[in-house]
Write a protein that holds these residues in place. Structure first.
Motif, short mmCIF file in Angstrom:
data_model
loop_
_atom_site.label_atom_id
_atom_site.label_comp_id
_atom_site.label_asym_id
_atom_site.label_seq_id
_atom_site.Cartn_x
_atom_site.Cartn_y
_atom_site.Cartn_z
N SER A 28 0.75 -1.26 -0.07
CA SER A 28 0.04 -0.04 -0.11
C SER A 28 0.81 1.28 0.22
O SER A 28 0.51 2.18 -0.59
N HIS A 32 0.98 3.81 -3.12
CA HIS A 32 0.69 5.32 -2.83
C HIS A 32 1.68 6.18 -3.43
O HIS A 32 1.49 7.22 -3.94
N ALA A 35 1.55 6.16 -7.23
CA ALA A 35 0.33 6.89 -7.62
C ALA A 35 0.43 8.45 -7.45
O ALA A 35 -0.25 8.91 -8.35
N ASN A 36 1.44 8.94 -6.68
CA ASN A 36 1.28 10.37 -6.33
C ASN A 36 2.89 10.91 -7.01
O ASN A 36 3.14 11.88 -6.74
N CYS A 69 -7.46 1.09 -5.49
CA CYS A 69 -7.14 1.49 -6.80
C CYS A 69 -7.97 2.42 -7.37
O CYS A 69 -7.40 3.47 -8.08
N GLN A 71 -9.99 4.69 -5.87
CA GLN A 71 -9.78 5.77 -5.25
C GLN A 71 -8.60 6.62 -5.73
O GLN A 71 -8.56 7.82 -5.84
N TRP A 72 -7.26 5.83 -5.98
CA TRP A 72 -6.19 6.33 -6.21
C TRP A 72 -6.00 6.60 -7.89
O TRP A 72 -5.11 7.02 -8.52
N ASN A 73 -7.07 6.11 -8.48
CA ASN A 73 -7.09 6.35 -9.96
C ASN A 73 -6.22 5.32 -10.58
O ASN A 73 -5.29 5.92 -11.56
N GLN A 172 0.00 9.39 6.14
CA GLN A 172 -0.98 9.34 4.83
C GLN A 172 -2.29 9.11 4.97
O GLN A 172 -2.73 8.93 4.13
N LEU A 174 -3.11 6.03 5.65
CA LEU A 174 -3.44 4.84 4.47
C LEU A 174 -4.38 3.81 5.24
O LEU A 174 -4.08 3.54 6.65
#
Length: 432
Positions: A28, A32, A35-36, A69, A71-73, A172, A174
């Motif tokens: 995770s 993350h 993803a960012n 996934c 949520q984080w596109n 974060q 998470l």
């Protein structure tokens, strides 16, 4: 984590990445971060969740990963696998094998597989390998980046302790899932994590980092030894990849062992067993030139023939009594996966028969008035002994016309020349 982020996130924009996403804390955090990543192109990072089906909550974990996934596109692929519980090397290893097979099957060309192994995982691997008596390659444990066809395997968190990942996840906010099997000390790795490493850290607070550092030093040494092994292997190898016995015998025993293991790896044979090197040295390197000594393990063989060691991969056996008619108009696939085809002609004048050698066959060679035993013809040829049983016989009734494309009768050679044609045989592929 902030010291790592620029390098990590830049790499995420340089290569397409597939993240192995279990939904646990480690993966995770990694997902993350990726993803960012600033500058990340849409679709350049995706996730793959392997559904092992070993826990009652496995379906819930899949749903959790899908929600994260979304949520984080991040595109998510779910891959169900069957874990071979009777694989012979434990459920934990069997699950890992199934997971890696799923990763390899779904990794795209040039893509990087990102896994969330960290420093604590590296220390556990180092200890496990040491307890199993591993050499320097084994003690090197996990590499941060290595080839993983059709792309690369990347472990960007390998130098970070798990506590750093926990701190990042808390910062974060998470959400992750906990696998209850991680709390069971029945598995070797869990036993080290739950009982051994905490005890070591009581006495040596930096034990985890020290073992991970030792793994890194072992990796450096393994790299240097590997370069030397490749040089020696090149000097001992013939053009067809066989090992020259005389050159091998001139090496020191330790060098012999390393070259043999390196060669077996290059030949895509299973890893040599613990007694393999000693058995080869005692049985094959000292055998007489007229002996066809061999060493067998699992389904593989190493055979000494004509002063060289040859790797003989396993092949599919022929069904007893197999035979079939063949008119030569189309290539034929043999029971062991080999192929035979006629080139330059539309087909034979009449259908012929294909079968395997049974023993006692005779053949009339070009330029000879009498027949010879096929066995003697094969022994006098350059055909390797392990290939001879795989040679399909082409027959016209009881008359042997050819042993694959290696030994042709006078009658078949005359026919081929008259039709400007040729016979071709492709040996069977190895069985994995």
């Amino acid at each position: 984590m902030t010291a790592l982020s620029p390098t990590l996130l830049q790499a995420a924009t340089d290569h397409p990445v597939m993240v192995g996403f279990s939904g646990g804390l480690d993966s995770s955090v990694l997902l993350h971060l990726l993803a960012n990543a600033p500058g990340r192109q849409q679709g350049s990072v995706r996730a793959l969740h392997v559904h092992h089906g070993l826990q009652s909550a496995a379906d819930h974990w899949q749903q959790h990963c899908a929600a994260v996934c979304a949520q984080w596109n991040i595109p998510l692929q779910i891959v169900p696998v069957q874990v071979a519980r009777d694989a012979g090397h434990g459920l934990e290893a069997a699950a890992r094998d199934a997971r890696h097979a799923a990763f390899k099957a779904n990794l795209r060309q040039g893509e990087w597989l990102a896994l969330a192994h960290h420093q604590d995982d590296q220390a556990e691997t180092f200890l496990l390998r040491a307890l199993r008596g591993a050499g320097v390659e084994g003690l090197a444990a996990m590499q941060e980046l290595r080839a993983f066809e059709p792309g690369m395997l990347w472990r960007p968190l390998l130098h970070l302790p798990r506590v750093a990942l926990e701190q990042y996840a808390a910062q974060q906010q998470l959400r992750w899932i906990d696998d209850p099997s991680n709390d069971s000390a029945d598995f070797d790795r869990n036993f080290l994590r739950l009982q051994v490493l905490p005890l070591l850290r009581q006495r040596w607070p930096h034990a985890t980092a020290a073992m991970a550092r030792s793994a890194g030093l072992a990796a450096q040494a393994a790299g240097l030894l590997g370069d030397a092994d490749d040089t020696l292997l090149h000097e001992c190898s013939s053009a067809d990849g066989a090992l020259q016995v005389l050159a091998l015998k001139q090496l020191a025993p330790a060098q012999q062992a390393r070259v043999l293991r390196r060669w077996a790896q290059h030949q895509q044979l299973p890893p040599l067993p613990g007694n393999g090197v000693q058995a080869i040295a005692q049985q094959l390197l000292t055998a007489g030139h007229d002996q066809q000594a061999e060493f067998r393990w699992q389904q593989a063989r190493i055979v000494r023939w004509r002063g060289q060691l040859h790797a003989v991969p396993p092949t599919t056996p022929w069904p007893p009594g197999w035979q079939r008619a063949w008119d030569g108009k189309a290539p034929v696939t043999l029971p062991d996966g080999g192929r035979l085809w006629l080139q330059g002609a539309d087909g034979f004048d009449r259908p012929l028969q294909l079968r395997q050698r049974q023993g006692g066959e005779r053949i009339q060679l070009p330029g000879r008035s009498h027949h010879h035993q096929l066995k003697h013809c094969l022994q006098q040829s350059d055909i390797a002994p392990w290939l001879r049983p795989q040679l399909p016989l082409l027959c016209d009734g009881e008359r042997v016309l050819a042993a694959a494309d290696r030994i042709l009768s006078a009658a078949l050679q005359q026919w081929l020349q008259a039709h400007a044609a040729s016979l071709h045989w492709q040996p069977p592929p190895p069985v994995n």
